[in-house]
Design a protein around this motif. Structure first.
Motif, PDB file in Angstrom:
ATOM      1  N   GLY A  31       0.792  -1.219   0.000  1.00 43.73           N
ATOM      2  CA  GLY A  31       0.000   0.000   0.000  1.00 43.73           C
ATOM      3  C   GLY A  31       0.827   1.274   0.000  1.00 43.73           C
ATOM      4  N   VAL A  32       2.153   1.156  -0.189  1.00 46.73           N
ATOM      5  CA  VAL A  32       3.038   2.321  -0.227  1.00 46.73           C
ATOM      6  C   VAL A  32       2.988   2.933  -1.623  1.00 46.73           C
ATOM      7  CG1 VAL A  32       5.419   3.125   0.021  1.00 46.73           C
ATOM      8  CG2 VAL A  32       4.543   1.333   1.531  1.00 46.73           C
ATOM      9  N   GLU A  33       2.788   4.244  -1.674  1.00 46.24           N
ATOM     10  CA  GLU A  33       2.708   4.924  -2.971  1.00 46.24           C
ATOM     11  C   GLU A  33       4.091   5.357  -3.436  1.00 46.24           C
ATOM     12  OE1 GLU A  33       1.077   9.100  -4.247  1.00 46.24           O
ATOM     13  OE2 GLU A  33      -0.582   7.676  -4.095  1.00 46.24           O
ATOM     14  N   TRP A  34       4.387   5.062  -4.674  1.00 46.85           N
ATOM     15  CA  TRP A  34       5.639   5.436  -5.331  1.00 46.85           C
ATOM     16  C   TRP A  34       5.316   6.298  -6.535  1.00 46.85           C
ATOM     17  CZ3 TRP A  34      10.440   3.701  -3.592  1.00 46.85           C
ATOM     18  CH2 TRP A  34      10.388   2.744  -2.578  1.00 46.85           C
ATOM     19  N   ARG A  35       6.253   7.097  -6.949  1.00 46.47           N
ATOM     20  CA  ARG A  35       6.115   7.898  -8.163  1.00 46.47           C
ATOM     21  C   ARG A  35       7.150   7.407  -9.165  1.00 46.47           C
ATOM     22  NH1 ARG A  35       1.693  11.477  -8.049  1.00 46.47           N
ATOM     23  NH2 ARG A  35       1.222  11.656  -5.865  1.00 46.47           N
ATOM     24  N   LEU A  36       6.756   7.376 -10.424  1.00 46.18           N
ATOM     25  CA  LEU A  36       7.629   6.929 -11.501  1.00 46.18           C
ATOM     26  C   LEU A  36       7.550   7.948 -12.630  1.00 46.18           C
ATOM     27  CD1 LEU A  36       9.263   4.663 -13.055  1.00 46.18           C
ATOM     28  CD2 LEU A  36       7.044   3.876 -13.853  1.00 46.18           C
ATOM     29  N   ALA A  37       8.694   8.387 -13.096  1.00 50.85           N
ATOM     30  CA  ALA A  37       8.747   9.292 -14.245  1.00 50.85           C
ATOM     31  C   ALA A  37       9.738   8.721 -15.248  1.00 50.85           C
ATOM     32  CB  ALA A  37       9.186  10.692 -13.819  1.00 50.85           C
ATOM     33  N   VAL A  38       9.360   8.733 -16.512  1.00 50.38           N
ATOM     34  CA  VAL A  38      10.208   8.231 -17.593  1.00 50.38           C
ATOM     35  C   VAL A  38      10.352   9.332 -18.641  1.00 50.38           C
ATOM     36  CG1 VAL A  38      10.449   6.484 -19.400  1.00 50.38           C
ATOM     37  CG2 VAL A  38       9.433   5.868 -17.225  1.00 50.38           C
ATOM     38  N   PHE A  39      11.579   9.563 -19.058  1.00 50.86           N
ATOM     39  CA  PHE A  39      11.878  10.558 -20.083  1.00 50.86           C
ATOM     40  C   PHE A  39      12.631   9.866 -21.200  1.00 50.86           C
ATOM     41  CE2 PHE A  39      12.066  12.484 -15.892  1.00 50.86           C
ATOM     42  CZ  PHE A  39      11.151  13.505 -16.017  1.00 50.86           C
ATOM     43  N   GLY A  40      12.209  10.073 -22.424  1.00 51.40           N
ATOM     44  CA  GLY A  40      12.892   9.503 -23.577  1.00 51.40           C
ATOM     45  C   GLY A  40      13.124  10.573 -24.621  1.00 51.40           C
ATOM     46  N   ARG A  41      14.239  10.503 -25.295  1.00 53.02           N
ATOM     47  CA  ARG A  41      14.531  11.482 -26.345  1.00 53.02           C
ATOM     48  C   ARG A  41      15.445  10.827 -27.377  1.00 53.02           C
ATOM     49  NH1 ARG A  41      17.240  12.740 -21.894  1.00 53.02           N
ATOM     50  NH2 ARG A  41      19.481  12.634 -21.958  1.00 53.02           N
ATOM     51  N   ARG A  42      15.374  11.373 -28.571  1.00 52.43           N
ATOM     52  CA  ARG A  42      16.283  10.907 -29.616  1.00 52.43           C
ATOM     53  C   ARG A  42      17.704  11.128 -29.142  1.00 52.43           C
ATOM     54  NH1 ARG A  42      15.146  11.808 -35.006  1.00 52.43           N
ATOM     55  NH2 ARG A  42      17.181  10.869 -35.231  1.00 52.43           N
ATOM     56  N   SER A  43      18.581  10.265 -29.504  1.00 51.93           N
ATOM     57  CA  SER A  43      19.967  10.352 -29.073  1.00 51.93           C
ATOM     58  C   SER A  43      20.586  11.691 -29.456  1.00 51.93           C
ATOM     59  CB  SER A  43      20.783   9.222 -29.698  1.00 51.93           C
ATOM     60  OG  SER A  43      22.148   9.382 -29.409  1.00 51.93           O
ATOM     61  N   ARG A  44      21.306  12.287 -28.517  1.00 54.07           N
ATOM     62  CA  ARG A  44      22.013  13.552 -28.787  1.00 54.07           C
ATOM     63  C   ARG A  44      23.158  13.337 -29.769  1.00 54.07           C
ATOM     64  NH1 ARG A  44      26.588  12.902 -25.979  1.00 54.07           N
ATOM     65  NH2 ARG A  44      26.487  11.512 -24.211  1.00 54.07           N
TER      66      ARG A  44
END
Length: 84
Positions: A31-44
């Motif tokens: 019951g523990v709340e976690w946050r998840l963020a994902v970032f994707g971008r074309r290769s520099r």
């Protein structure tokens, strides 16, 4: 209309071109709340249009490589609004 434009500050957040940003709240089996963020971008390493970045580059690496970052966190008891 984007939320940033509705606030009247369109220059505060540059447009994310050829990328992805997602955020979710998740709850584990205890019951523990976690946050998840994902970032994707074309290769520099391979800027430019998708058409020009196909196939292999001069180093035999893929021209359509995507760089991904993942953040996972939960609020601690000492943080504002935290509960766990």
């Amino acid at each position: 209309v984007s939320p940033v434009r509705r606030l009247g500050i369109p220059g505060a957040c540059p447009a994310l071109l050829q990328g992805l940003a997602e955020s979710r709240a998740l709850t584990d089996a205890r019951g523990v709340e976690w946050r998840l963020a994902v970032f994707g971008r074309r290769s520099r390493l391979h800027p430019g249009t998708r058409y020009l970045a196909r196939g292999l580059n001069a180093s035999a690496a893929p021209g359509n490589e995507v760089e991904m970052e993942q953040l996972v966190w939960r609020r601690g008891a000492g943080e504002a609004g935290g509960g766990g």
